[in-house]
Write a protein that holds these residues in place. Structure first.
Motif, PDB file in Angstrom:
ATOM      1  N   ARG A 176      39.656  40.291  25.542  1.00  0.00           N
ATOM      2  CA  ARG A 176      40.801  40.639  24.700  1.00  0.00           C
ATOM      3  C   ARG A 176      41.206  39.448  23.844  1.00  0.00           C
ATOM      4  NH1 ARG A 176      46.311  40.251  24.835  1.00  0.00           N
ATOM      5  NH2 ARG A 176      47.488  42.025  23.971  1.00  0.00           N
ATOM      6  N   TYR A 222      39.551  48.192  23.865  1.00  0.00           N
ATOM      7  CA  TYR A 222      40.744  47.372  24.056  1.00  0.00           C
ATOM      8  C   TYR A 222      41.865  47.752  23.090  1.00  0.00           C
ATOM      9  CZ  TYR A 222      37.911  44.391  27.059  1.00  0.00           C
ATOM     10  OH  TYR A 222      37.122  43.920  28.080  1.00  0.00           O
ATOM     11  N   PHE A 223      41.496  48.153  21.893  1.00  0.00           N
ATOM     12  CA  PHE A 223      42.481  48.495  20.868  1.00  0.00           C
ATOM     13  C   PHE A 223      42.027  49.778  20.172  1.00  0.00           C
ATOM     14  CE2 PHE A 223      42.468  43.863  21.342  1.00  0.00           C
ATOM     15  CZ  PHE A 223      43.802  43.636  21.673  1.00  0.00           C
ATOM     16  N   LYS A 275      43.035  49.690  14.392  1.00  0.00           N
ATOM     17  CA  LYS A 275      43.196  48.358  13.810  1.00  0.00           C
ATOM     18  C   LYS A 275      44.665  47.946  13.818  1.00  0.00           C
ATOM     19  CE  LYS A 275      42.491  47.582   9.335  1.00  0.00           C
ATOM     20  NZ  LYS A 275      41.858  47.259   8.021  1.00  0.00           N
ATOM     21  N   ILE A 334      38.797  38.968  20.978  1.00  0.00           N
ATOM     22  CA  ILE A 334      39.028  39.943  19.908  1.00  0.00           C
ATOM     23  C   ILE A 334      40.213  39.509  19.046  1.00  0.00           C
ATOM     24  CG2 ILE A 334      39.706  42.325  19.412  1.00  0.00           C
ATOM     25  CD1 ILE A 334      38.220  43.096  22.048  1.00  0.00           C
ATOM     26  N   LEU A 335      41.290  39.105  19.692  1.00  0.00           N
ATOM     27  CA  LEU A 335      42.467  38.655  18.953  1.00  0.00           C
ATOM     28  C   LEU A 335      42.159  37.417  18.115  1.00  0.00           C
ATOM     29  CD1 LEU A 335      45.210  39.149  21.687  1.00  0.00           C
ATOM     30  CD2 LEU A 335      44.979  40.451  19.572  1.00  0.00           C
ATOM     31  N   MET A 351      37.300  46.394  11.563  1.00  0.00           N
ATOM     32  CA  MET A 351      37.063  46.292  13.002  1.00  0.00           C
ATOM     33  C   MET A 351      35.628  45.862  13.288  1.00  0.00           C
ATOM     34  SD  MET A 351      39.846  46.941  14.743  1.00  0.00           S
ATOM     35  CE  MET A 351      39.861  47.925  16.252  1.00  0.00           C
ATOM     36  N   LEU A 370      45.593  46.587  17.179  1.00  0.00           N
ATOM     37  CA  LEU A 370      45.041  45.245  17.347  1.00  0.00           C
ATOM     38  C   LEU A 370      45.933  44.200  16.677  1.00  0.00           C
ATOM     39  CD1 LEU A 370      42.959  43.010  17.834  1.00  0.00           C
ATOM     40  CD2 LEU A 370      41.618  43.947  15.933  1.00  0.00           C
ATOM     41  N   VAL A 403      35.294  46.804  21.108  1.00  0.00           N
ATOM     42  CA  VAL A 403      36.608  46.456  20.563  1.00  0.00           C
ATOM     43  C   VAL A 403      37.564  47.635  20.702  1.00  0.00           C
ATOM     44  CG1 VAL A 403      37.876  45.865  18.460  1.00  0.00           C
ATOM     45  CG2 VAL A 403      35.709  44.723  18.977  1.00  0.00           C
TER      46      VAL A 403
END
Length: 215
Positions: A15, A53-54, A57, A18-19, A36, A60, A50
């Motif tokens: 996570r 997790y989200f 977009k 990704i952030l 994304m 996110l 991705v």
């Protein structure tokens, strides 16, 4: 084939990757230009991973904003605890906000973009977080500026939020406006975010010293 993260620590590490990927891309691009797929590549993951997790977009980048805001609120809370008069409070807010380009850029997208494509659970979690931090910091602001009535600190923070959104949008114009920036008759539209924010916040804090404006 990339392996799916198993334990909580692995999931949190992914996570964070990704952030971090989203932040790196968004720093020099617009929200629309950041995809994304590119975030996934930057994070070393598949696009499908991705989305585990989200879901969107917007979700996110809202999570990225939450991280940014949490750090900012901590800095402001610590600064308010040190004391100081209204002008010192104005400088605290202006300086801490000017140092967080990513956060203010995301705030400028909040109402019109980031809150538009998220589910109710995400929206409620976000608003609860934001509201709780506003109330906590608002109470500290009330302690620093006794003229404020209970709840007045939270209102001031919402006013500051509105100032930040407007000034960030004005200081980060569209490409066509940037190309025209050297036109003499358009000089009035060239906005220095930190300078204008400091000026506006100083005026706001001085105004709060007048009891009729502090309720």
């Amino acid at each position: 084939m990339k392996k799916r993260a198993r334990g909580p620590e692995q999931k949190e590490a992914r996570r964070r990757r990704i952030l971090a990927g989203a932040e790196a891309l968004f720093r020099d691009r617009s929200f629309a230009e950041t995809t994304m797929a590119e975030v996934a590549t930057r994070a070393g993951l598949s696009k499908g991973a991705v989305y585990l997790y989200f879901a969107t977009k917007e979700q996110l980048f809202l999570a990225l904003l939450v991280d940014e805001l949490a750090g900012w609120f901590d800095v402001v809370d610590a600064g308010l605890a040190k004391g100081g008069r209204s002008e010192a409070v104005a400088r605290l807010f202006a300086t801490s906000l000017a140092e967080r380009f990513m956060m203010t850029k995301l705030l400028a997208l909040l109402d019109g973009v980031l809150e538009r494509n998220i589910d109710e659970e995400t929206a409620l979690e976000w608003k609860r977080f934001f509201g709780a931090r506003i109330e906590r910091t608002g109470a500290l602001l009330e302690a620093r500026l006794p003229v404020l009535r209970p709840g007045g600190g939270a209102k001031v923070l919402l006013q500051i939020n509105a100032l930040v959104i407007g000034l960030r949008q004005m200081s980060d114009p569209a490409p066509v406006m940037t190309r025209l920036a050297d036109q003499p008759e358009l000089a009035i539209f060239q906005i220095d975010f930190e300078r204008e924010l400091t000026s506006a916040l100083t005026a706001l804090m001085r105004g709060l010293e007048r009891p009729s404006l502090a309720s």
